[in-house]
Design a protein around this motif. Sequence first.
Motif, PDB file in Angstrom:
ATOM      1  N   LEU A 250       0.826  -1.208   0.000  1.00 14.54           N
ATOM      2  CA  LEU A 250       0.000   0.000   0.000  1.00 14.54           C
ATOM      3  C   LEU A 250       0.862   1.260   0.000  1.00 14.54           C
ATOM      4  N   LYS A 251       1.906   1.279   0.812  1.00 12.24           N
ATOM      5  CA  LYS A 251       2.810   2.428   0.821  1.00 12.24           C
ATOM      6  C   LYS A 251       3.473   2.607  -0.547  1.00 12.24           C
ATOM      7  N   HIS A 252       3.885   1.501  -1.129  1.00 15.72           N
ATOM      8  CA  HIS A 252       4.557   1.509  -2.431  1.00 15.72           C
ATOM      9  C   HIS A 252       3.602   1.981  -3.525  1.00 15.72           C
ATOM     10  N   ALA A 253       2.363   1.497  -3.486  1.00 20.40           N
ATOM     11  CA  ALA A 253       1.374   1.866  -4.502  1.00 20.40           C
ATOM     12  C   ALA A 253       1.030   3.348  -4.429  1.00 20.40           C
ATOM     13  N   VAL A 254       0.891   3.875  -3.218  1.00 18.49           N
ATOM     14  CA  VAL A 254       0.588   5.298  -3.059  1.00 18.49           C
ATOM     15  C   VAL A 254       1.766   6.154  -3.528  1.00 18.49           C
ATOM     16  N   LYS A 255       2.970   5.753  -3.144  1.00 17.77           N
ATOM     17  CA  LYS A 255       4.175   6.488  -3.527  1.00 17.77           C
ATOM     18  C   LYS A 255       4.295   6.609  -5.042  1.00 17.77           C
ATOM     19  N   HIS A 256       3.988   5.529  -5.768  1.00 24.19           N
ATOM     20  CA  HIS A 256       4.222   5.492  -7.216  1.00 24.19           C
ATOM     21  C   HIS A 256       2.936   5.564  -8.039  1.00 24.19           C
ATOM     22  N   GLN A 257       1.819   5.909  -7.374  1.00 21.03           N
ATOM     23  CA  GLN A 257       0.525   6.025  -8.064  1.00 21.03           C
ATOM     24  C   GLN A 257       0.190   4.753  -8.842  1.00 21.03           C
ATOM     25  N   MET A 258       0.344   3.617  -8.153  1.00 22.00           N
ATOM     26  CA  MET A 258       0.048   2.320  -8.769  1.00 22.00           C
ATOM     27  C   MET A 258      -1.418   1.962  -8.552  1.00 22.00           C
ATOM     28  N   ASP A 259      -1.943   1.107  -9.414  1.00 26.59           N
ATOM     29  CA  ASP A 259      -3.386   0.888  -9.473  1.00 26.59           C
ATOM     30  C   ASP A 259      -3.910  -0.197  -8.551  1.00 26.59           C
ATOM     31  N   ARG A 260      -3.098  -1.235  -8.320  1.00 25.27           N
ATOM     32  CA  ARG A 260      -3.643  -2.336  -7.525  1.00 25.27           C
ATOM     33  C   ARG A 260      -2.539  -3.176  -6.910  1.00 25.27           C
ATOM     34  N   ARG A 337      -7.905 -11.122 -20.764  1.00 28.40           N
ATOM     35  CA  ARG A 337      -8.545  -9.813 -20.610  1.00 28.40           C
ATOM     36  C   ARG A 337      -7.998  -9.040 -19.420  1.00 28.40           C
ATOM     37  N   LYS A 338      -7.662  -9.734 -18.343  1.00 35.21           N
ATOM     38  CA  LYS A 338      -7.207  -9.100 -17.107  1.00 35.21           C
ATOM     39  C   LYS A 338      -5.751  -8.651 -17.148  1.00 35.21           C
ATOM     40  N   ASN A 339      -4.958  -9.131 -18.118  1.00 37.46           N
ATOM     41  CA  ASN A 339      -3.499  -8.982 -18.042  1.00 37.46           C
ATOM     42  C   ASN A 339      -3.027  -7.540 -17.972  1.00 37.46           C
ATOM     43  N   HIS A 340      -3.680  -6.628 -18.700  1.00 33.34           N
ATOM     44  CA  HIS A 340      -3.209  -5.238 -18.686  1.00 33.34           C
ATOM     45  C   HIS A 340      -3.368  -4.619 -17.301  1.00 33.34           C
ATOM     46  N   ASN A 341      -4.242  -5.182 -16.466  1.00 34.39           N
ATOM     47  CA  ASN A 341      -4.411  -4.666 -15.110  1.00 34.39           C
ATOM     48  C   ASN A 341      -3.346  -5.191 -14.146  1.00 34.39           C
ATOM     49  N   ILE A 342      -2.449  -6.061 -14.641  1.00 36.23           N
ATOM     50  CA  ILE A 342      -1.281  -6.452 -13.845  1.00 36.23           C
ATOM     51  C   ILE A 342      -0.214  -5.358 -13.949  1.00 36.23           C
ATOM     52  N   ALA A 343      -0.228  -4.619 -15.066  1.00 40.52           N
ATOM     53  CA  ALA A 343       0.715  -3.507 -15.219  1.00 40.52           C
ATOM     54  C   ALA A 343       0.442  -2.453 -14.149  1.00 40.52           C
ATOM     55  N   ASN A 344       1.494  -1.765 -13.733  1.00 40.85           N
ATOM     56  CA  ASN A 344       1.394  -0.712 -12.721  1.00 40.85           C
ATOM     57  C   ASN A 344       0.787  -1.229 -11.414  1.00 40.85           C
ATOM     58  N   SER A 345       1.174  -2.452 -11.049  1.00 39.83           N
ATOM     59  CA  SER A 345       0.684  -3.080  -9.820  1.00 39.83           C
ATOM     60  C   SER A 345       1.845  -3.568  -8.966  1.00 39.83           C
ATOM     61  N   VAL A 346       1.558  -3.764  -7.682  1.00 37.07           N
ATOM     62  CA  VAL A 346       2.475  -4.475  -6.794  1.00 37.07           C
ATOM     63  C   VAL A 346       2.020  -5.933  -6.778  1.00 37.07           C
ATOM     64  N   VAL A 347       2.871  -6.837  -7.218  1.00 37.58           N
ATOM     65  CA  VAL A 347       2.519  -8.254  -7.300  1.00 37.58           C
ATOM     66  C   VAL A 347       3.289  -9.011  -6.219  1.00 37.58           C
ATOM     67  N   ILE A 348       2.565  -9.612  -5.295  1.00 36.19           N
ATOM     68  CA  ILE A 348       3.171 -10.297  -4.147  1.00 36.19           C
ATOM     69  C   ILE A 348       2.966 -11.799  -4.289  1.00 36.19           C
ATOM     70  N   PHE A 349       4.064 -12.539  -4.255  1.00 40.70           N
ATOM     71  CA  PHE A 349       4.002 -14.000  -4.319  1.00 40.70           C
ATOM     72  C   PHE A 349       4.187 -14.556  -2.911  1.00 40.70           C
ATOM     73  N   ASP A 350       3.094 -15.041  -2.327  1.00 36.64           N
ATOM     74  CA  ASP A 350       3.173 -15.680  -1.019  1.00 36.64           C
ATOM     75  C   ASP A 350       3.639 -17.120  -1.226  1.00 36.64           C
ATOM     76  N   GLU A 351       4.473 -17.619  -0.314  1.00 34.18           N
ATOM     77  CA  GLU A 351       5.106 -18.935  -0.468  1.00 34.18           C
ATOM     78  C   GLU A 351       5.796 -19.014  -1.832  1.00 34.18           C
ATOM     79  N   ALA A 352       6.746 -18.098  -2.027  1.00 35.31           N
ATOM     80  CA  ALA A 352       7.400 -17.949  -3.336  1.00 35.31           C
ATOM     81  C   ALA A 352       8.158 -19.193  -3.768  1.00 35.31           C
TER      82      ALA A 352
END
Length: 715
Positions: A250-260, A337-352
Amino acid sequence: MEYIAHKDGERVQTVKEHLYGTAELAGSFAEKFGKKEWGYCCGMLHDLGKYSKEFQRKIQNDTGERVDHSTAGAKVCNEKGGYYSILSYCIAGHHAGLPDYGNTAISNSLCGRCKKRICDFENYKNEIQIPMLHTDPVVFDPTKNLDFALSVFVRMLYSCLVDADFLDTEFFIKNENTGRVSGETMQILEKKLEQHVAPWLSNTELESINGRRTEILAHCMEMGKQERGIYRLTVPTGGGKTIASLAFALKHAVKHQMDRIIYVIPYTSIIEQNAQVFREILDAENVLENHCNVEYKDSEEFYPMQLASENWDKPVVVTTNVQFFESLFGNKSSKCRKNHNIANSVVIFDEAQMLPMDYLKPCVSVLQELVDNYASSIVLCTATQPALEMFFPSKNKMIELCPRMEEQFRFFERVTYEKIGKISQEELLMRIQGDQSVLCIVNTKKTAQELYKKLQKEEKNIYHLSTNMYPKHRKRVLKMIREQLDKNETCIVISTSLVEAGVDLDFDIVYRQIAGVDSIIQAAGRCNRNGKKDVAKSKVYIFDLIDEKKVANQKLQIETATSVLQDYEKVDDLTGITDYFKRLYHYRGTSLDKKNIMDEFKQMRFNFSKVAKEFKLIEENTKLIYINKETRAEELLNELKIKGASKERLREAGQYCVQIYGDERTENSLFDQLYSNGMLRPISEDMQDFYELLSQKQYSDEWGLDFSVDDMLMM
């Protein structure tokens, strides 16, 4: 003449209106990764075929005839050449799916489509001008795989196009009242999180568990201000990584105006838990849970979520490895259809550490692209961090988010490991019976059943868990186990690895058959989980069984773990964990791209359709066995037979199914034995690989689908 794209009663949408509307939307989507003109051009040209007399006759008279309107725009782009040829993949596939390059002899390939004779659509020139392209599709970096980078660019453009096409059409059909609700802004969600964690942040007592969790949380919040990139959050069990990772994001997304924020998780059990935590902090309207076990029914309450699941238009999305990667390597509009909404996002892999090993190279390559060209940041979360640095270029150095990482692991130590070598089943059972609260995890369902049946004769309060029990059955057993543990009464559980992640159980003693080092450490997380017992007495015993044949897909992990455990005194040594993964990746070699996915993208001759068929994290050679032992199961079975297999019915049916994987379907496999003995019957001709279990005796309320048929114990 008025050229019509869509009709709804007396209302019409012209082709020009639809093309301009789609172009504006697709351009706005592509703008998120700096390619607005590309998205705009793709949207403007995608339906040029609707300018043909044949298509207009069809739509005016509602004849139902098939008129190819997708090939026209692809032909225009192909003939124009240069960068425009990139768009031909997207436009040709905006209904049928991204095609393979192929050749002119293959009618559904890009080459075949561009040579196909279609209806005259030249009237488009009276209303539409071809937009100019001034920018390069990707940055041409000689150190990178540019062919793969271009293939990802095509997929992202395709996603922009098909989502824009759907939305513009939906906007017209529903007369602007779509019912879509995107959720609140990242700034609002940040405030909600801050209010939630405010009481914790005053705790500076670093010698308490909560104090350590606060230290990790506060550091992650501060690190959120860093630049976009690739991050690791290596936190021991109990360190609070779920909230800490959300706070960073959330801090990262706000700092960089990321979407999700997109959480990618290997197990649905963890997804359900994490999604509930996020809903409690951020409110349900902002959290989309998207995986095979969740269905947003078509009701007024859930309708916005159902719509959002189509294109991930929510600020927080919680999904699976399967959904995430099979969408990025898919070719159909419904998945992509959803893939473009991965752009400009923070993607977190739990149990990487659970990133798919058979496809590790293409998966890491696409993550690299998301960071380099699509304004995303990646966070790899786990207590057993995989050694992925070797797959990322040196310029993308991973940044660790856990403060004083090695010290945190020492502080959160809860168990003592002991290696007891090879023992017989009988010796193992004798040891298990000596303790009050014991979990024993073995590598195969067959071994779990054998041990349970032998121990059942000697002990009470013994439980069995494996995927040979249908999901609703497993949930009931887990509830009984928790009740038994809460009462501090004798509780012995024989299980497969399914309890290793996302199952909140706390035992005095854990026995773990030798497996991958990450699996052993995950199993240890079920011992003294709440940290209330003596570490020295909270034992995790590592063993192997004499004369047991290794399962093929586990053999390399076991052999690698065995060699690492010989070289490192401590099982959970952080250097040892890294060494384990390095050795494992080295031994796997080319099988880190088992289907040679990366070779299918060469010199703009991309095989999107072939890759979509090959890239399957869960192989499709499985059989579903429906267990009809409950009232609702019987009702649902009748509905499937009479009304057919709707998406909703199949999802619910999964709660009563046992899945038998392809590696068991050899000669004399469990499936073959059940089928040849007349114990299985296909539910319907329309549902392949879906069978009803006819013999109720073959399913036990204690251990699930039995491996023995006609008193013969099988592999």
